[in-house]
Design a protein around this motif. Structure first.
Motif, PDB file in Angstrom:
ATOM      1  N   UNK A 129       0.895  -1.122   0.490  1.00 53.02           N
ATOM      2  CA  UNK A 129      -0.204  -0.300  -0.138  1.00 53.02           C
ATOM      3  C   UNK A 129       0.662   0.856   0.665  1.00 53.02           C
ATOM      4  N   UNK A 130       1.755   1.526   1.042  1.00 51.07           N
ATOM      5  CA  UNK A 130       2.767   2.586   0.915  1.00 51.07           C
ATOM      6  C   UNK A 130       3.202   2.524  -0.182  1.00 51.07           C
ATOM      7  N   UNK A 131       3.867   1.551  -0.273  1.00 53.18           N
ATOM      8  CA  UNK A 131       5.630   1.898  -1.826  1.00 53.18           C
ATOM      9  C   UNK A 131       4.074   2.201  -3.237  1.00 53.18           C
ATOM     10  N   UNK A 132       2.937   1.787  -2.818  1.00 52.97           N
ATOM     11  CA  UNK A 132       2.038   2.032  -4.311  1.00 52.97           C
ATOM     12  C   UNK A 132       2.199   3.514  -3.906  1.00 52.97           C
ATOM     13  N   UNK A 133       1.421   4.224  -2.992  1.00 51.46           N
ATOM     14  CA  UNK A 133       1.833   5.594  -2.784  1.00 51.46           C
ATOM     15  C   UNK A 133       2.931   5.876  -3.464  1.00 51.46           C
ATOM     16  N   UNK A 134       4.018   5.833  -2.512  1.00 46.48           N
ATOM     17  CA  UNK A 134       4.831   6.576  -3.358  1.00 46.48           C
ATOM     18  C   UNK A 134       5.484   6.275  -4.348  1.00 46.48           C
ATOM     19  N   UNK A 135       4.802   5.494  -5.340  1.00 47.09           N
ATOM     20  CA  UNK A 135       5.418   5.338  -6.310  1.00 47.09           C
ATOM     21  C   UNK A 135       4.142   6.416  -7.533  1.00 47.09           C
ATOM     22  N   UNK A 136       3.331   6.239  -7.085  1.00 46.95           N
ATOM     23  CA  UNK A 136       1.977   7.241  -7.918  1.00 46.95           C
ATOM     24  C   UNK A 136       3.290   8.758  -7.732  1.00 46.95           C
TER      25      UNK A 136
END
Length: 256
Positions: free
Chosen positions: A244-251
């Motif tokens: 979840x956090x790494x998805x947000x980071x990449x976005x």
């Protein structure tokens, strides 16, 4: 399981020639939501552009890897600028220095590293940095070229906590992939423990660097779940939280 965002892949690679279409078409059902395919030469940047046009969930980066900088001249650099400005091309990269292979004279690598950084600033794009056995020169050039004022990810981060701190203090991100699962990855585990979760991007670098238990085999984005589980263990959180956090980071990093 939360959706996977693979922040650095090479589906243009010949390792995928036999099943590229079926593999990419199956990503969504296998839990992979987004992929950034990263150019490493003029030809792979062109292939990356084509992949972004074919698959809604694939984005791209335009750049020439240090090993390939010998192919650059003013004429094809203008084409690279055009490619980097196309829709769904979300970064400049991968660019930097590689003193491990040393395939290209170091002064040539440095020249085109600086030029591609300038291109990223001109287009206001984030940057994907390749740095292998070139820690000091990479950091020096980033500082000299105003890298503190722009966002970057240090792809396949391979240095220690001290250098990680330097980049994190500058506001940059660290790219972490399959190496984290290797038995000899003590230094990278220390870095992963040290770095805030909100400054880590998950990446495959596929077809390379497949995680355990697939080490030595062809890598692909679905295998990032194993990296997420390892990072979750290091961080003391669950794997869904990591995804979840790494998805947000990449976005946030790619402004998608």
């Amino acid at each position: 399981m939360k959706a996977i965002f693979d922040s650095h892949a090479h589906y243009d690679d010949e390792a995928f020639d036999s099943d590229r279409e079926s593999l990419l078409s199956s990503m969504e059902e296998k839990g992979v939501g987004r992929i950034v395919n990263v150019g490493a030469s003029l030809s792979t940047t062109k292939q990356t552009l084509e992949l972004t046009q074919k698959y809604p969930f694939v984005y791209g980066a335009a750049g020439v890897h240090p090993d390939e900088t010998g192919e650059l001249n003013e004429e094809n650099f203008r084409w690279l600028e055009w490619a980097a400005g196309q829709e769904k091309m979300v970064a400049v990269g991968e660019i930097g220095l590689d003193y491990y292979w040393d395939n290209t004279p170091r002064e040539v690598q440095k020249q085109w590293f600086r030029r591609q950084l300038e291109l990223a600033w001109k287009l206001d794009k984030p940057v994907i940095i390749h740095s292998r056995e070139a820690a000091k020169d990479t950091l020096d050039i980033i500082r000299e070229e105003g890298g503190r004022d722009h966002v970057m990810v240090i792809h396949c981060f391979s240095y220690g906590v001290e250098l990680a701190r330097e980049y994190l203090d500058m506001g940059h991100y660290l790219g972490i992939g399959g190496v984290l699962t290797f038995k000899n990855a003590k230094k990278l585990k220390e870095v992963a423990d040290f770095a805030p979760l909100d400054r880590i991007l998950l990446e495959t670098d596929c077809p390379y660097l497949a995680p355990v238990p697939f080490r030595g085999k062809r890598n692909d984005s679905t295998k990032l779940s194993h990296v997420a589980e390892e990072l979750a263990a290091v961080k003391g959180v669950d794997a869904d939280r990591v995804l979840e956090v790494t998805w947000e980071n990449a976005c946030r990093f790619y402004r998608i």
